[in-house]
Motif scaffolding. Structure first.
Motif, PDB file in Angstrom:
ATOM      1  N   VAL A 194      -5.094   6.561   0.725  1.00  0.00           N
ATOM      2  CA  VAL A 194      -4.371   5.283   0.615  1.00  0.00           C
ATOM      3  C   VAL A 194      -4.787   4.597  -0.687  1.00  0.00           C
ATOM      4  N   VAL A 201       0.707   5.319   1.201  1.00  0.00           N
ATOM      5  CA  VAL A 201      -0.022   6.303   2.002  1.00  0.00           C
ATOM      6  C   VAL A 201       0.458   7.695   1.580  1.00  0.00           C
ATOM      7  N   TYR A 204       0.836  -1.196   0.000  1.00  0.00           N
ATOM      8  CA  TYR A 204       0.000   0.000   0.000  1.00  0.00           C
ATOM      9  C   TYR A 204       0.877   1.253   0.000  1.00  0.00           C
TER      10      TYR A 204
END
Length: 579
Positions: free
Chosen positions: A551, A509, A507
């Motif tokens: 995100v 951010v 992921y």
């Protein structure tokens, strides 16, 4: 009659178009694998075991939660006798109904009764491997399938089922069979049922409906019952002791017997509920318990009408026969019999009678009673051979049974037969295959201008492209929901959840003090794995400043990064300063 079966076909042949196979399985394990969890994925070449009721329910859930065809090449073995309900099932047929009873009371009101969802539902997967019953018994099955769903131990099945014993069970649904609701190709053999089967449209003691399994590109094979036995009770407007109906006359039954009831008539002689395809009865339905027992074909009208055709004959009577059938021929009468194929059929007279048999050509024989008997019994016997046709290699052709032990291969447009291997020996690029006992046939098809190996390689490349395209589309449609929280030390914690369906590798951010510039520039933080669900912002925070976060997930496919949708905007004001 045909209008009813058009309704059935509209529902139950929806799976004849090949669905995508299930995906990635677990790591290789030695030996047999117990189905102790519904999270197991069935893999080709592996053997799985069922030892108790919970594992049987796991097997059903594994198949029903899959997408399309599943378990192709896998073997599932029944290790023990299994009882799902201890009580006794029966039926109240007063007034023409068929109400299930459990220990003498209405099953619908019974306490503690355990219902069964058949293996292979219309919205789930279809098992295409091999289910080995090993002569073990499954008892206490209770199925009350809703509209549109096939009913049986299996619902929809495209695999091989053998040596299953089903007892003390009640099965009801639109298309109901003891062992399977709808059998898409392949074979059910050496299996038996004493179940009560009730079908709204079609019902059979062993199978509700038999149909070939097809894809958009080729027909795989036909459905067969062999050495199956029904001793249960079958109810319905189109009820058969063995099967309720079929889509085509090439589907067949061999060496199957019935000692049960059809609509409360014992030994009714109705082996197939539907008479839409009468040819199948003349060809393949026989009574008797062994290959050496001379049997006769059952069909609507039963034995008496068949005998009447011959006993009322004057002079020559033309009757068409295929296999395993007899008629009584009166003294002094003769009949011409059309036998297909001649190479696998013999005619004899038994019961002490005498007859002359003269070949007339074109597979026809003149049989004439010559003795002093009132009548002689003329027997027709054909020999069927087992055949395993590998249609994986022949996926770009149709394979049709054109006669007993004879198959025809028809290439699709743009393809040709490179070679046919029978029992390990090349037979060249033949299009008509005549098999012998226990034949193994491999058909190698190739695109015009390519070899079989080149065609397989291009198929794999196309399959990879299609699979990747599906993954990419799934990733890009994946959504993420984000939120923030303040930790006890004053830091800001960002949490997120991803929609189910497609995994990500990691992921990203993003952070900004401007609501409109959150996704500008590079990621503020990147997780190490795709399993992360939160990140705590512990640096570059200034007390009193509001920070905005978004995100997104990342998946790498063939070296290229693909992204999920951005999460919603999450924000929080810093209560402390962190450098």
């Amino acid at each position: 009659m045909k209008s009813i079966f058009k309704k059935v076909l509209a529902v139950f042949t929806a799976l004849t178009l090949m669905l995508p196979a299930t995906g990635i399985g677990f790591a290789e394990e030695a030996g047999e694998i117990p189905l102790s969890s519904a999270d197991i994925v069935l893999e080709s070449g592996k053997t799985y075991t069922i030892s108790n009721a919970d594992e049987l329910y796991n097997f059903a859930e594994i198949v029903n939660q899959a997408t399309g065809l599943t378990g192709d090449g896998a073997i599932v073995k029944l290790k023990n006798d299994i009882t799902l309900n201890e009580g006794t099932f029966s039926a109240d047929t007063t007034g023409g109904s068929c109400t299930p009873l459990y220990n003498g009371e209405a099953a619908a009101a019974a306490d503690g009764i355990r219902t069964w969802t058949p293996i292979g539902t219309m919205n789930g997967g279809m098992f295409c491997g091999t289910f080995e019953g090993q002569n073990k018994t499954i008892s206490g099955l209770y199925v009350n399938a809703p509209s549109g769903e096939p009913a049986g131990l299996f619902g929809n099945c495209g695999g091989i089922i053998h040596s299953v014993r089903l007892t003390n069970s009640y099965i009801s649904g639109p298309c109901a069979g003891g062992i399977v609701g709808v059998q898409y190709g392949k074979l059910i053999y050496d299996s038996s049922s004493t179940a009560i089967v009730n079908g709204e449209y079609v019902s059979g003691g062993i199978a509700g409906f038999l149909t070939s399994r097809k894809t958009e590109e080729y027909k795989v094979n036909l459905a067969s019952l062999q050495e199956c036995r029904n001793a249960g009770r079958v109810y319905g407007s189109n009820a058969g002791a063995l099967a309720g109906g079929t889509t085509e006359s090439s589907n067949r039954l061999r060496d199957c017997t019935d000692s049960g009831f059809v609509n409360d008539v014992e030994n009714s002689s109705v082996m197939m509920g539907s008479d839409d395809f009468t040819d199948i009865f003349d060809k393949y339905y026989m009574s008797g318990t062994g290959a050496d027992q001379n049997g006769y074909i059952y069909y609507r009208g039963a034995e008496a009408e068949l005998n009447k055709q011959a006993t009322t004959a004057a002079g020559n009577l033309y009757i068409k026969h295929y296999a395993n059938e007899y008629v009584y021929l009166p003294k002094g009468c003769s009949a011409v019999y059309d036998i297909t194929p001649a190479a696998f059929c013999t005619i004899t007279s038994i019961d002490g009678g005498t007859a002359s048999v003269t070949a007339m050509g074109n597979n026809r024989y003149l049989v004439k009673s010559t003795g002093d008997d009132v009548a002689i019994k003329v027997n027709f016997k054909a020999q069927y051979f087992n055949c395993d046709i590998d249609t994986i290699n022949g996926k770009y052709c149709d394979v049709d049974e054109t006669g007993i032990n004879v198959y025809k291969v028809t290439p699709k447009d743009g393809y040709y037969i490179e070679k046919v291997i029978i029992n390990g020996v090349s037979a060249g690029s033949i299009s008509e295959i005549r098999i012998t006992e226990d034949s193994k046939v491999e058909i190698y098809m190739a695109r015009n201008g390519q070899t079989w190996e080149e065609t397989q390689e291009s198929d794999r490349a196309e399959s990879t492209v299609k699979a990747n395209a599906k993954i990419i589309a799934g990733i890009e449609a994946t959504t993420i929901k984000a939120s923030t929280a303040k930790t006890s030390t004053g830091k800001i914690k960002i949490k997120w959840t991803k929609s189910a369906g497609y995994k990500v590798d990691y992921y990203e951010v993003y952070r900004s003090t401007s609501k409109s510039k959150v996704t500008n520039g590079k990621a503020f933080f990147t997780t190490k794995t795709g399993s992360a669900k939160s990140y705590t912002n512990s640096k570059s925070l200034k007390k009193g400043t509001r920070y905005y976060y978004k995100v997104r997930g990342v998946r790498v496919v063939d070296g290229v990064k693909y992204y999920t949708k951005w999460s919603n905007l999450a924000y929080r004001k810093a209560t402390k300063t962190f450098k």
